[in-house]
Design an enzyme around this catalytic site. Sequence first.
Site, PDB file in Angstrom:
ATOM      1  N   HIS A  17     -19.954 -35.944  -9.052  1.00 46.13           N
ATOM      2  CA  HIS A  17     -20.887 -34.949  -8.505  1.00 46.13           C
ATOM      3  C   HIS A  17     -22.262 -35.581  -8.279  1.00 46.13           C
ATOM      4  CE1 HIS A  17     -18.299 -31.760 -10.750  1.00 46.13           C
ATOM      5  NE2 HIS A  17     -18.012 -31.686  -9.476  1.00 46.13           N
ATOM      6  N   LYS A  41     -14.762 -14.373 -15.482  1.00 51.47           N
ATOM      7  CA  LYS A  41     -14.099 -15.627 -15.866  1.00 51.47           C
ATOM      8  C   LYS A  41     -15.168 -16.599 -16.318  1.00 51.47           C
ATOM      9  CE  LYS A  41     -11.500 -18.277 -13.170  1.00 51.47           C
ATOM     10  NZ  LYS A  41     -10.943 -18.636 -11.852  1.00 51.47           N
ATOM     11  N   ARG A  90     -12.587 -36.741  -2.207  1.00 47.26           N
ATOM     12  CA  ARG A  90     -12.003 -37.855  -2.953  1.00 47.26           C
ATOM     13  C   ARG A  90     -10.738 -38.360  -2.265  1.00 47.26           C
ATOM     14  NH1 ARG A  90     -12.431 -34.326  -8.314  1.00 47.26           N
ATOM     15  NH2 ARG A  90     -12.001 -32.849  -6.660  1.00 47.26           N
ATOM     16  N   SER A 128     -13.734 -32.614 -13.000  1.00 50.98           N
ATOM     17  CA  SER A 128     -14.174 -31.849 -14.174  1.00 50.98           C
ATOM     18  C   SER A 128     -12.966 -31.491 -15.041  1.00 50.98           C
ATOM     19  CB  SER A 128     -14.893 -30.571 -13.741  1.00 50.98           C
ATOM     20  OG  SER A 128     -16.065 -30.883 -13.042  1.00 50.98           O
TER      21      SER A 128
HETATM   22  P1  ADP Z   1     -14.995 -26.448  -6.891  1.00 49.59           P
HETATM   23  O1  ADP Z   1     -14.559 -25.610  -8.048  1.00 49.59           O
HETATM   24  O2  ADP Z   1     -15.736 -25.700  -5.808  1.00 49.59           O
HETATM   25  O3  ADP Z   1     -13.966 -27.388  -6.315  1.00 49.59           O
HETATM   26  P2  ADP Z   1     -16.152 -28.685  -8.282  1.00 49.59           P
HETATM   27  O4  ADP Z   1     -17.231 -28.562  -9.267  1.00 49.59           O
HETATM   28  O5  ADP Z   1     -14.824 -29.110  -8.782  1.00 49.59           O
HETATM   29  O6  ADP Z   1     -16.138 -27.306  -7.532  1.00 49.59           O
HETATM   30  O7  ADP Z   1     -16.588 -29.676  -7.126  1.00 49.59           O
HETATM   31  C1  ADP Z   1     -17.713 -29.442  -6.315  1.00 49.59           C
HETATM   32  C2  ADP Z   1     -17.706 -30.431  -5.163  1.00 49.59           C
HETATM   33  O8  ADP Z   1     -17.814 -31.758  -5.651  1.00 49.59           O
HETATM   34  C3  ADP Z   1     -16.423 -30.411  -4.315  1.00 49.59           C
HETATM   35  O9  ADP Z   1     -16.765 -30.668  -2.961  1.00 49.59           O
HETATM   36  C4  ADP Z   1     -15.625 -31.551  -4.870  1.00 49.59           C
HETATM   37  O10 ADP Z   1     -14.721 -32.083  -3.928  1.00 49.59           O
HETATM   38  C5  ADP Z   1     -16.734 -32.538  -5.167  1.00 49.59           C
HETATM   39  N1  ADP Z   1     -16.338 -33.501  -6.196  1.00 49.59           N
HETATM   40  C6  ADP Z   1     -15.792 -33.244  -7.402  1.00 49.59           C
HETATM   41  N2  ADP Z   1     -15.545 -34.395  -8.075  1.00 49.59           N
HETATM   42  C7  ADP Z   1     -15.943 -35.397  -7.247  1.00 49.59           C
HETATM   43  C8  ADP Z   1     -15.914 -36.832  -7.339  1.00 49.59           C
HETATM   44  N3  ADP Z   1     -15.406 -37.456  -8.396  1.00 49.59           N
HETATM   45  N4  ADP Z   1     -16.397 -37.530  -6.297  1.00 49.59           N
HETATM   46  C9  ADP Z   1     -16.884 -36.877  -5.205  1.00 49.59           C
HETATM   47  N5  ADP Z   1     -16.911 -35.551  -5.032  1.00 49.59           N
HETATM   48  C10 ADP Z   1     -16.450 -34.814  -6.050  1.00 49.59           C
END
Ligand code: ADP
Length: 159
Positions: A17, A41, A90, A128
């Site tokens: 992120h 939630k 990713r 995450s």
């Molecule tokens: P969501 O629940 O909306 O998917 P996330 O918190 O999982 O939210 O992810 C938010 C954004 O960050 C998404 O666009 C996701 O693809 C991106 N993201 C998550 N992990 C990574 C990573 N390791 N590298 C690049 N982008 C990421």
Amino acid sequence: MTIAIYPGSFDPFTNGHLDILKSGSEIFEKVIIAVSYNVNKEGFLPIAERVDLIKKCVNKFPNVEVDTYQGLTVDYAKTKGAQVLLRGLRTSFDFEYELQLSQTNNTLDKNLKTIFLITKPEFNYISSSMVREVLVNKGDISKFVPDVVNEYLVSKYGI
Ligand code: ADP
């Protein structure tokens, strides 16, 4: 001024992120990290803890803000006057989901454009959900998250 919303659950905020956020802050005049939540939630970390940790991770970026929202991302983006949704990609697995999401959002609001940034190879396996899984099993998450997030989670979960 181009305002980008970077929406997500960030539960917790990871190095992946942070990488997307850093690049976004170099491209757009303002980036708002928008932590989405659902009152029914709670998620893994309470929303206030997620926000607090993200703020500590991004406080050196003057054009980055952290906020929360409920409901549709397009509605939230409108209240902020944002023209862009920033998302990270990713793998092709992300692509299928993100394609659907961005087309839905663009149908709901044709002025809102989604811009994708591709993650650096060293972060493309980080999620995450994987961090949560390692953490609850008392593994070392220090390579996956910023130091401040690692320190907080290690002390919270007594690892
Ligand atoms: P969501 O629940 O909306 O998917 P996330 O918190 O999982 O939210 O992810 C938010 C954004 O960050 C998404 O666009 C996701 O693809 C991106 N993201 C998550 N992990 C990574 C990573 N390791 N590298 C690049 N982008 C990421």
